[in-house]
Each structure stands twice: as structure tokens, then as C-alpha cells.
Write an enzyme that holds these catalytic residues in place. Sequence first.
Site, PDB file in Angstrom:
ATOM      1  N   ASP A   1       0.905  -1.146   0.040  1.00 44.74           N
ATOM      2  CA  ASP A   1      -0.013   0.041   0.317  1.00 44.74           C
ATOM      3  C   ASP A   1       1.066   1.157  -0.192  1.00 44.74           C
ATOM      4  O   ASP A   1       2.105   1.115   0.349  1.00 44.74           O
ATOM      5  CB  ASP A   1      -0.755  -0.117   1.394  1.00 44.74           C
ATOM      6  CG  ASP A   1      -1.688   0.991   1.498  1.00 44.74           C
ATOM      7  OD1 ASP A   1      -2.318   1.774   0.549  1.00 44.74           O
ATOM      8  OD2 ASP A   1      -1.573   1.702   2.591  1.00 44.74           O
TER       9      ASP A   1
ATOM     10  N   ASP B   1      -0.116   5.148   0.640  1.00 47.47           N
ATOM     11  CA  ASP B   1      -0.351   6.128   1.850  1.00 47.47           C
ATOM     12  C   ASP B   1      -0.342   5.557   3.068  1.00 47.47           C
ATOM     13  O   ASP B   1      -1.182   4.558   3.452  1.00 47.47           O
ATOM     14  CB  ASP B   1      -1.736   6.743   1.498  1.00 47.47           C
ATOM     15  CG  ASP B   1      -1.754   7.766   0.179  1.00 47.47           C
ATOM     16  OD1 ASP B   1      -0.758   8.035   0.067  1.00 47.47           O
ATOM     17  OD2 ASP B   1      -2.765   7.108  -0.493  1.00 47.47           O
TER      18      ASP B   1
HETATM   19  P1  B16 Z   1      -6.529   9.761  -4.212  1.00 46.12           P
HETATM   20  P2  B16 Z   1      -3.737   3.886   0.049  1.00 46.12           P
HETATM   21  C1  B16 Z   1      -5.723   5.718  -0.305  1.00 46.12           C
HETATM   22  O1  B16 Z   1      -4.225   5.176  -0.553  1.00 46.12           O
HETATM   23  C2  B16 Z   1      -5.683   6.570   0.750  1.00 46.12           C
HETATM   24  O2  B16 Z   1      -5.239   6.027   2.089  1.00 46.12           O
HETATM   25  C3  B16 Z   1      -6.962   7.232   0.909  1.00 46.12           C
HETATM   26  O3  B16 Z   1      -7.081   8.152   2.097  1.00 46.12           O
HETATM   27  C4  B16 Z   1      -7.337   7.987  -0.364  1.00 46.12           C
HETATM   28  O4  B16 Z   1      -8.642   8.511  -0.225  1.00 46.12           O
HETATM   29  C5  B16 Z   1      -7.075   7.086  -1.681  1.00 46.12           C
HETATM   30  O5  B16 Z   1      -6.030   6.595  -1.657  1.00 46.12           O
HETATM   31  C6  B16 Z   1      -7.533   7.630  -2.988  1.00 46.12           C
HETATM   32  O6  B16 Z   1      -6.573   8.637  -3.085  1.00 46.12           O
HETATM   33  O7  B16 Z   1      -7.751  10.824  -3.846  1.00 46.12           O
HETATM   34  O8  B16 Z   1      -5.307  10.362  -4.231  1.00 46.12           O
HETATM   35  O9  B16 Z   1      -7.010   8.930  -5.652  1.00 46.12           O
HETATM   36  O10 B16 Z   1      -3.733   4.004   1.531  1.00 46.12           O
HETATM   37  O11 B16 Z   1      -4.627   2.644  -0.549  1.00 46.12           O
HETATM   38  O12 B16 Z   1      -2.322   4.092  -0.511  1.00 46.12           O
HETATM   39 MG    MG Z   2      -2.829   3.224   3.290  1.00 41.56          MG
END
Ligand code: B16
Ligand code: MG
Length: 221
Positions: free
Chosen positions: A8, A10
Site C-alpha cells: 500500500d 499512503d
Molecule cells: P486519491 P492507499 C488511499 O491510498 C488513501 O489511504 C486514501 O486516504 C485516499 O482517499 C485514496 O488512496 C484515494 O486517493 O484521492 O489520491 O486517488 O492507502 O490505498 O495507498
Molecule cells: Mg494506506
Amino acid sequence: MLKGLIFDLDGVLADTARLHLAAWGSVAQDLGITLPAAAGDALRGRSREESLTIVLSYGPPQDYAPAERAAFAATKNDRYRQAIAHLTPKDLLPGIPRLLAQAKASGLTMAIASASKNAPAILERLSIAADFTGVVDPATLHRGKPDPEIFVKAQALLGLAAREVVSFEDASAGVAAIKAAGQFAVGIGDAAVLHQADLVVPSTAALDLAAIRTAFGKSVS
Ligand code: B16
Ligand code: MG
């Protein structure tokens, strides 16, 4: 035998979860909504659209038109992109440069399973894009985490079987997705929240490939 690692992004490779939260917090503020402390955990790993629904749920019930919702999501993304434009390799979380180096030295192949459409831009900012054989495109997904789809696709990008990979997550929905994919899950964070994981470490600083291999070996033997 361990052949690949799936990450993952974030909250695992970089501390971008706080940037997502800050961007949503400012959009919420524009709408007169104050996000509670629990919002951080609730938003972790959720898609942009799902995150908007969660943010709006903290305000009074209101029926926004699809165009209004799209505008809120676009504003959040603009603000988030302004924030990630400042990322540098120094924003990799503690222990991650060492883990990636250990993985490369032992010939493991690696992929990204992030719900974020901004993942490729972030990997470039962190100067680690070349370390990954595959990055799942979240636009191709039918269902978000906790559905296993994103981890199954990441495993397919590596050409490996579920029993040959270890996947890393900071969100309980993400750990649930890994387990539903039949993979070994390393959870990063609170063991009570990430209780479904096969191995939990309190922070990325505690990640160590030898310890992960030992735990993985016990699970497949
Ligand atoms: P975006 P991950 C996720 O990333 C985030 O944890 C989440 O907070 C976010 O809303 C989602 O990606 C979508 O991100 O708006 O940049 O497309 O934790 O799966 O790496
Ligand atoms: Mg994450």
C-alpha cells in the site's frame, strides 16, 4: 517461498495519510463541517468517492447533486496535489529505504496496491518508481478495499501466487483485503485495529525483512 512484496502507499511508504486528511479537512471546513478525531482512521485506504461520503456524513444530512460532489472531490484533489508536489525522498517513512534495499538485494519483485490515483506521481516524487515492477491502476478496479481485487491484481502483475507474496497495509480495510486475497499480511499500526494481520509492527521503523521472512515461513510450513 517468498518471491514478492506488495505495498500500500499512503501510510506505508510515505506519510501522505496526514496530507489526505488535511485536504479533506479544508474541504469540510468550506462546508461548515468539523472532522472528528476518528476521521483519520475512517478515511485511511478509502477511495476518493468513498472518502467524500464519509466526510459529508460528519455534517447535517444534505442531498448534494452529483456535479456538486464531483466539485468537492476535485477541490480536495487540487489541494492534495499541491501538498504532494513538495514531497522528496526524505518523506519516505522510517525503515522503508532499508526494507526496499533489503528486498532488492535478495531479488524480491515488488508492486504497489494503492487506492490512490496519485500513486504514480508520489512514487516519482519519492524517487522509488523504478523499484516497482507493477502499479495497479485504481481506475480499473470494480470494488475498493476491503475487497481483495487490488491485491489479486498486484499479485498478477508480479506473476506470483498468493502463497509467494507478503503484503503491507496500514488500514484495517486494507488488511482485510489482503487476507481475502489469501496473502500474508503485515499490518503497520495498532494491533487491536489490525487484528486480522499475520504480523503487526507498531510503525514502519520496526519493519525488517529477516523477521518478516521468519513469520512468513512459519505461516506456510
Ligand atoms: P486519491 P492507499 C488511499 O491510498 C488513501 O489511504 C486514501 O486516504 C485516499 O482517499 C485514496 O488512496 C484515494 O486517493 O484521492 O489520491 O486517488 O492507502 O490505498 O495507498
Ligand atoms: Mg494506506
